[in-house]
Design a protein around this motif. Structure first.
Motif, PDB file in Angstrom:
ATOM      1  N   ALA A   1      -2.119   5.529   6.187  1.00 16.76           N
ATOM      2  CA  ALA A   1      -1.769   6.599   5.235  1.00 16.76           C
ATOM      3  C   ALA A   1      -2.964   7.512   4.998  1.00 16.76           C
ATOM      4  O   ALA A   1      -4.108   7.057   4.929  1.00 16.76           O
ATOM      5  CB  ALA A   1      -1.309   5.983   3.914  1.00 16.76           C
TER       6      ALA A   1
ATOM      7  N   THR B   1      -3.179   9.730   2.330  1.00 16.25           N
ATOM      8  CA  THR B   1      -3.456   9.957   0.911  1.00 16.25           C
ATOM      9  C   THR B   1      -3.115   8.693   0.134  1.00 16.25           C
ATOM     10  O   THR B   1      -2.314   7.864   0.589  1.00 16.25           O
ATOM     11  CB  THR B   1      -2.584  11.100   0.323  1.00 16.25           C
ATOM     12  OG1 THR B   1      -1.216  10.682   0.376  1.00 16.25           O
ATOM     13  CG2 THR B   1      -2.771  12.400   1.077  1.00 16.25           C
TER      14      THR B   1
ATOM     15  N   GLU C   1      -1.345   8.498  -2.543  1.00 14.19           N
ATOM     16  CA  GLU C   1       0.065   8.529  -2.960  1.00 14.19           C
ATOM     17  C   GLU C   1       0.950   8.010  -1.828  1.00 14.19           C
ATOM     18  O   GLU C   1       1.879   7.244  -2.040  1.00 14.19           O
ATOM     19  CB  GLU C   1       0.493   9.957  -3.345  1.00 14.19           C
ATOM     20  CG  GLU C   1      -0.138  10.495  -4.616  1.00 14.19           C
ATOM     21  CD  GLU C   1      -1.650  10.694  -4.527  1.00 14.19           C
ATOM     22  OE1 GLU C   1      -2.178  10.985  -3.414  1.00 14.19           O
ATOM     23  OE2 GLU C   1      -2.319  10.535  -5.563  1.00 14.19           O
ATOM     24  N   GLU C   2       0.643   8.450  -0.605  1.00 11.49           N
ATOM     25  CA  GLU C   2       1.442   8.009   0.548  1.00 11.49           C
ATOM     26  C   GLU C   2       1.279   6.498   0.755  1.00 11.49           C
ATOM     27  O   GLU C   2       2.253   5.771   0.972  1.00 11.49           O
ATOM     28  CB  GLU C   2       0.978   8.773   1.802  1.00 11.49           C
ATOM     29  CG  GLU C   2       1.815   8.463   3.026  1.00 11.49           C
ATOM     30  CD  GLU C   2       1.202   8.979   4.328  1.00 11.49           C
ATOM     31  OE1 GLU C   2       0.066   9.519   4.304  1.00 11.49           O
ATOM     32  OE2 GLU C   2       1.847   8.813   5.370  1.00 11.49           O
TER      33      GLU C   2
ATOM     34  N   ARG D   1       3.268   4.632  -1.939  1.00 10.40           N
ATOM     35  CA  ARG D   1       4.717   4.734  -1.719  1.00 10.40           C
ATOM     36  C   ARG D   1       5.145   3.819  -0.571  1.00 10.40           C
ATOM     37  O   ARG D   1       6.122   3.080  -0.662  1.00 10.40           O
ATOM     38  CB  ARG D   1       5.066   6.208  -1.420  1.00 10.40           C
ATOM     39  CG  ARG D   1       6.541   6.493  -1.237  1.00 10.40           C
ATOM     40  CD  ARG D   1       6.802   7.986  -1.057  1.00 10.40           C
ATOM     41  NE  ARG D   1       5.962   8.632  -0.044  1.00 10.40           N
ATOM     42  CZ  ARG D   1       6.129   8.543   1.265  1.00 10.40           C
ATOM     43  NH1 ARG D   1       7.114   7.818   1.751  1.00 10.40           N
ATOM     44  NH2 ARG D   1       5.320   9.165   2.105  1.00 10.40           N
TER      45      ARG D   1
END
Ligand code: URA
Length: 213
Positions: A18, A20, A22-23, A26
């Motif tokens: 990932a 970021t 956030e990614e 998630r």
């Protein structure tokens, strides 16, 4: 069973790739990670609580019952105690000024200490969190966090380590500190004054870190 592991292999690569925070979060929360046996009894994969844009990462042991139910780190009694002591001694808010994570992301039965192979399976995710968050300060809460994050330290005693600052060569520029785990303060409240003193030392360090920033 093998099928499930194979399926997860590709997903694990995506999660660890990932770009970021956030990614990453998630993907991990939405995964069916089965890298260790704890997946069988969990409700949620508990990635963190707080602010990944902050400068301070706190690392505990693993989710307890409340964390497993809510999917957020340190939301039970020990988390509430920590929030209060951080507010009183540092004037800070753990949801805004810290990111809080754990060595393992799924609750062990009866909240037992994570086993070595559970921690080993899960640590790449925590390392990825460190890489994406780029903290200036890492606080290790209790012996489990210290043992797994700094395996070179053998036969240590928390009495000696708590309150100490150190650095780790793979993480240049990051200031590390060991603190008592707040669950230990609930078990033995006589340790609370020492914990408060340790937070005062941290406060001095944070003043220097923000001066430099
Ligand atoms: N104890 C921990 O170490 N982590 C949590 O998230 C909750 C309790």
């Amino acid at each position: 069973m093998g099928f499930q592991f194979d399926l997860f292999d590709g997903k694990q690569n995506d999660i660890l790739g990932a770009g970021t925070y956030e990614e990453f979060k998630r993907l991990l929360e939405g995964s069916r990670c089965a890298l260790c046996a704890l997946h069988a009894s969990r409700t949620h994969i508990v990635v963190d609580r707080g602010n990944p844009k902050s400068k301070i990462l706190m690392i505990g042991e693993g989710p307890g019952e409340n964390e497993d139910l809510q999917g957020r780190a340190f939301v039970g009694r020990s988390g509430r105690l920590m929030d209060r002591l951080v507010a009183e001694e540092l004037g800070m808010d753990t949801n805004r000024d810290f990111l809080i994570a754990n060595v393992i992301k799924c609750r062990p039965p009866q909240n037992r200490t994570p086993e070595m192979q559970e921690a080993q399976a899960c640590l790449p995710f925590l390392r990825k969190q460190v890489e994406l968050m780029r903290p200036q300060v890492i606080l290790l809460l209790g012996a489990t966090a210290l043992k797994h994050l700094v395996p070179e330290k053998k036969n240590f005693s928390m009495e000696k380590e708590a309150g100490r600052f150190f650095s780790v060569s793979q993480y240049a520029g990051v200031q590390w500190m060991v603190l008592y785990h707040p669950a230990y303060l609930l078990y033995d409240p006589r340790k609370e004054p020492a914990f408060r003193q340790h937070l005062q030392s941290l406060k001095k360090l944070l003043e220097k870190v923000t001066e430099r920033a």
